[in-house]
Design an enzyme around this catalytic site. Structure first.
Site, short mmCIF file in Angstrom:
data_model
loop_
_atom_site.label_atom_id
_atom_site.label_comp_id
_atom_site.label_asym_id
_atom_site.label_seq_id
_atom_site.Cartn_x
_atom_site.Cartn_y
_atom_site.Cartn_z
CB SER A 1 1.92 -0.47 12.86
OG SER A 1 1.55 0.33 13.75
CB SER A 2 -3.39 -0.99 14.57
OG SER A 2 -3.18 -0.19 14.78
CB ILE A 3 -4.00 -3.02 9.40
CG1 ILE A 3 -5.62 -2.10 9.52
CG2 ILE A 3 -4.52 -3.41 7.96
CD1 ILE A 3 -5.83 -2.05 9.95
NE ARG B 1 2.29 -3.88 15.47
CZ ARG B 1 3.03 -3.04 16.87
NH1 ARG B 1 2.19 -2.88 17.41
NH2 ARG B 1 3.69 -2.41 16.56
CG ASP C 1 3.66 5.97 -11.34
OD1 ASP C 1 5.31 5.94 -11.37
OD2 ASP C 1 3.07 5.27 -12.24
CB THR D 1 -6.86 -0.37 -6.68
OG1 THR D 1 -8.26 0.42 -7.35
CG2 THR D 1 -7.02 -1.79 -5.83
CD GLU E 1 -3.07 -3.82 -4.71
OE1 GLU E 1 -2.24 -3.89 -3.77
OE2 GLU E 1 -3.14 -3.43 -6.08
CD GLN F 1 1.56 4.75 8.29
OE1 GLN F 1 1.16 5.66 9.01
NE2 GLN F 1 1.73 3.44 8.68
CE1 TYR G 1 0.50 6.44 -13.60
CE2 TYR G 1 -2.12 7.45 -14.45
CZ TYR G 1 -0.69 6.32 -13.80
OH TYR G 1 -1.52 5.39 -13.42
#
Length: 196
Positions: free
Chosen positions: A115-117, A119, A132, A140, A142, A159, A172
């Site tokens: 949340s800090s990011i 905001r 998966d 990675t 984006e 997180q 996988y």
């Protein structure tokens, strides 16, 4: 169901979830904080990198004529982020990565930005917050910034939460699009093949 911190910790101890490196101080109520790795990847067709030092990201600007093609391998430039930080410029797509390698066969991992990011109006994953079971590697990210924002290697960036899964997933290695992504650093888009 989503695993609480006690269940995440127990699953790590039992080897049902692998997080490397693991630090119990990064546990939250029902998630685990992942930190930012030290590499940045940009698509060559979308940015101009001005001559001179590009280590801090300030000499990168957006190309108005850039084009990316999901059916092709798009050329990229890989940069190393200094400990003093890297400035993300508005309107540019950056591929960042988590420092931690994560693997689980029995849970469905989901990434969310801190949340800090959020905001600071920094989006750390555009559409790829879902993992998966069986994926084994760094995630990675984006990233797109609304304003100029500086990021640092090792900072808490997102997180991960773990959902329980009913039934057994296909391996996988048989159906994953990024099999073998165990290599460190941000991995660019792999070409999407059309189904017929």
């Amino acid at each position: 169901m989503i695993l609480a911190s006690s269940e995440i910790s127990e699953s790590v101890q039992l080897g049902l979830i692998e997080i490397e490196p693991y630090n119990a101080a990064q546990l939250n109520g029902a998630s685990y904080d992942l930190t930012l790795g030290n590499q940045v990847r940009v698509y060559d067709s979308t940015v101009t990198i001005k001559p001179g030092s590009i280590k801090d990201g300030t000499n990168i600007s957006k190309k108005l004529t850039g084009l990316l093609d999901p059916r092709k391998s798009n050329a990229t430039t890989l940069l190393t982020m200094p400990d003093s930080g890297f400035v993300l410029q508005p309107g540019i797509g950056y591929l960042l990565h988590t420092r931690e390698r994560v693997k689980t066969m029995r849970h469905v991992p989901v990434l969310d930005g801190k949340s800090s990011i959020g905001r600071l109006f920094l989006t750390v994953h555009v559409t790829a917050g879902y993992g998966d079971p069986g994926f084994d590697g760094q995630y990675t990210l984006e990233a797109i910034a609304k304003h100029r924002v500086i990021v640092y290697p090792g900072m808490r960036i997102c997180q991960i939460r773990f959902h329980t899964m009913a039934g057994t997933a296909k391996p996988y290695s048989q159906n994953g699009h990024y099999v073998g992504e165990k290599a460190q650093g941000p991995v660019p888009s792999q070409p999407l093949l059309e189904t017929k």
